[in-house]
Design an enzyme around this catalytic site. Structure first.
Site, PDB file in Angstrom:
ATOM      1  N   TYR A   1      78.789  -8.625  -7.367  1.00 17.88           N
ATOM      2  CA  TYR A   1      78.634 -10.014  -7.801  1.00 17.88           C
ATOM      3  C   TYR A   1      78.863 -10.993  -6.647  1.00 17.88           C
ATOM      4  CZ  TYR A   1      78.535  -9.212 -12.888  1.00 17.88           C
ATOM      5  OH  TYR A   1      78.197  -8.856 -14.167  1.00 17.88           O
TER       6      TYR A   1
ATOM      7  N   LYS B   1      80.584   5.604  -8.951  1.00 23.22           N
ATOM      8  CA  LYS B   1      79.344   6.336  -8.670  1.00 23.22           C
ATOM      9  C   LYS B   1      79.508   6.974  -7.292  1.00 23.22           C
ATOM     10  CE  LYS B   1      75.067   7.466  -9.709  1.00 23.22           C
ATOM     11  NZ  LYS B   1      74.690   8.329 -10.843  1.00 23.22           N
TER      12      LYS B   1
ATOM     13  N   ASP C   1      77.416   6.939 -15.092  1.00 29.33           N
ATOM     14  CA  ASP C   1      76.366   7.367 -16.040  1.00 29.33           C
ATOM     15  C   ASP C   1      76.967   8.271 -17.118  1.00 29.33           C
ATOM     16  OD1 ASP C   1      76.781   9.158 -13.945  1.00 29.33           O
ATOM     17  OD2 ASP C   1      74.669   9.681 -13.668  1.00 29.33           O
TER      18      ASP C   1
ATOM     19  N   ASP D   1      81.171  -4.715 -16.603  1.00 29.92           N
ATOM     20  CA  ASP D   1      80.363  -5.639 -17.408  1.00 29.92           C
ATOM     21  C   ASP D   1      79.504  -4.847 -18.385  1.00 29.92           C
ATOM     22  OD1 ASP D   1      79.097  -8.084 -18.172  1.00 29.92           O
ATOM     23  OD2 ASP D   1      77.411  -7.575 -16.882  1.00 29.92           O
TER      24      ASP D   1
ATOM     25  N   ASP E   1      80.121  -4.173 -22.777  1.00 29.14           N
ATOM     26  CA  ASP E   1      79.144  -4.531 -23.814  1.00 29.14           C
ATOM     27  C   ASP E   1      78.800  -3.302 -24.641  1.00 29.14           C
ATOM     28  OD1 ASP E   1      78.855  -7.195 -22.774  1.00 29.14           O
ATOM     29  OD2 ASP E   1      76.734  -7.185 -23.337  1.00 29.14           O
TER      30      ASP E   1
HETATM   31  C1  IPM Z   1      80.459 -11.625 -18.831  1.00 32.18           C
HETATM   32  C2  IPM Z   1      79.109 -12.179 -18.430  1.00 32.18           C
HETATM   33  C3  IPM Z   1      79.181 -12.729 -17.024  1.00 32.18           C
HETATM   34  C4  IPM Z   1      79.443 -11.560 -16.092  1.00 32.18           C
HETATM   35  C5  IPM Z   1      77.962 -13.529 -16.529  1.00 32.18           C
HETATM   36  C6  IPM Z   1      77.559 -14.586 -17.491  1.00 32.18           C
HETATM   37  C7  IPM Z   1      78.232 -14.127 -15.186  1.00 32.18           C
HETATM   38  O1  IPM Z   1      78.108 -11.218 -18.582  1.00 32.18           O
HETATM   39  O2  IPM Z   1      81.435 -12.376 -18.827  1.00 32.18           O
HETATM   40  O3  IPM Z   1      80.546 -10.446 -19.190  1.00 32.18           O
HETATM   41  O4  IPM Z   1      78.512 -10.829 -15.732  1.00 32.18           O
HETATM   42  O5  IPM Z   1      80.610 -11.390 -15.726  1.00 32.18           O
HETATM   43 MN    MN Z   2      78.795  -9.439 -19.637  1.00 29.79          MN
END
Ligand code: IPM
Ligand code: MN
Ligand code: NAD
Length: 366
Positions: free
Chosen positions: A151, A197, A229, A253, A257
């Site tokens: 990032y 990785k 993975d 990240d 999710d």
């Molecule tokens: C999160 C989001 C952020 C990230 C983006 C919006 C910059 O996806 O907080 O998980 O990737 O950290």
């Molecule tokens: Mn995110």
């Protein structure tokens, strides 16, 4: 950072509030109700100051993180944040995008450790797309490095023909996030799974070496290394095998999710990011442009983030427990926002109703 709270002392805490874009303001409003209800019960109060960030800030001031917002966040006890972003701002250059505002806030507060707990509510076992026997009892923590990795790595850029980013971690950055993970694991199931990785990336080889050396200081904690993975697959195959996962910015990240669906919805997962002073508390999801303005977003991820704020930044574990218990109770009573309403359509409620219900449950509890 944790503060020690003296019982019986009435205090007012300054909280910086950033609603942001899309569903951000809708869910933050509900989290404030829960905070106020819990504070009233515990005999303290909260003073809120609202700040702009993301698309809303771009529209108003031309920049995604106005100076006043960073200053306000720095001076507050903690930041309560909703979400930023939306199609309206998607074609701006990177340094002017809403997302850049959030990254700059995290960096500006040195909020390098992002804690994302994934706890499956018993009442919601059926809401998960995975089988009940796979998800029941899941209680894991993703410790995501938040201010480094691909990032932020240099060089990055683009020209007519290509685009490039750099995934880089210093030993210092890996060591400090690994310590956070091992400390967390000591308070939990004493198991750390470091995700990388290392079969391909040099950055991951260094990551693995440093995590292994940090582990030597925690002989009680079992350390396992896993390729990202495989980790993505194992999270679905058998999520209960995990206790504490530590990983870099991008992998964390994506995996968080994915992990959110174990519990039924991304609208349930909170986070806490340790900062130089108070920290940032935000749901793991985004601004959900597809449902923004409809009043149907699930506010629970943000409400649980508010609970983490009480615990981590204010040292008010009692208030945190009140908020967590009320959210759990609302679900046990059968109330559902649409994202988790698969089998409980009869008690489907909207964002405000869920926020009111949880605040009410906090107020009615002894
Ligand atoms: C999160 C989001 C952020 C990230 C983006 C919006 C910059 O996806 O907080 O998980 O990737 O950290
Ligand atoms: Mn995110
Ligand atoms: P998203 O998390 O906003 O939405 C993904 C899906 O989950 C959508 O279908 C959405 O409706 C649903 N969802 C998310 N939160 C929900 C909630 N509380 N209740 C019910 N459903 C919910 O991810 P996206 O669509 O990829 O991104 C949308 C925008 O948000 C983009 O601009 C992105 O950059 C931004 N984003 C911001 C953050 C943040 O502010 N921390 C995090 C992720 C994405």
């Amino acid at each position: 950072m944790k503060q020690i709270h003296e019982y019986g002392k009435s205090e007012a805490y300054n909280i910086a509030v950033i609603g942001g874009d899309g569903i951000g303001p809708e869910i933050v409003r509900e989290a404030r109700k829960a905070l106020d209800a819990a504070a009233a019960k515990e005999g303290f109060s909260l003073k809120y100051a609202e700040y702009l960030m993301g698309g809303a800030a771009i529209d108003e001031t031309g920049e995604p993180l106005p100076k006043a917002t960073l200053e306000g966040a720095r001076n507050a006890e903690a930041v309560l944040f909703g979400a930023i972003g939306g199609t309206k701002w998607d074609n701006l250059p990177r340094n002017l995008r809403p997302e850049t505002g959030l990254l700059a806030l995290r960096k500006g507060l040195d909020a390098f450790a992002n804690l994302r707990p994934v706890k499956v509510f018993d009442a919601l076992v059926e809401a998960s797309p995975l089988k009940s026997e796979v998800v029941r009892g899941v209680d894991l923590l993703v410790v995501r490095e938040l201010t480094g990795g691909i990032y932020f790595g240099q060089p990055r850029g683009r020209d007519d023909q290509s685009g490039w980013n750099t995934m880089i971690y210093s030993r210092f950055e890996i060591e400090r996030i690994a310590k956070v993970a091992f400390e967390a694991a000591m308070r939990r199931g004493k198991k750390v799974c470091s995700v990388d990785k290392a079969n391909v990336l040099e950055v991951s080889q260094v990551w693995r070496e440093v995590v292994t050396s940090v582990a030597a200081g925690y002989p009680e904690v079992e350390l396992e290394h896993m390729y990202v993975d495989n980790a993505a697959m194992q999270l679905i195959r058998n999520p209960r095998q995990f206790d504490t996962i530590v990983t870099g910015n991008l992998f964390g990240d994506i995996l968080s999710d994915e992990a959110s669906m174990i519990g039924g919805s991304i609208g349930l997962l909170p986070s806490a990011s340790q900062g130089a002073k108070g920290g940032i508390f935000e749901p793991i999801h985004g601004s959900a442009p597809d449902i923004a303005g409809k009043g149907i977003a699930n506010p629970i991820a943000t409400i649980l983030s508010a609970a983490m704020l009480c615990e981590y930044s204010l040292g008010r574990r009692g208030a945190a427990a009140r908020i967590e218990n009320a959210a759990k109770k609302a679900l046990e009573l059968g109330y559902r926002t649409p994202d988790i309403a698969r089998f409980n359509a009869d008690k489907q409620i909207n964002t405000v109703e869920m926020g009111d219900l949880i605040a009410d449950l906090i107020a009615r509890e002894d």
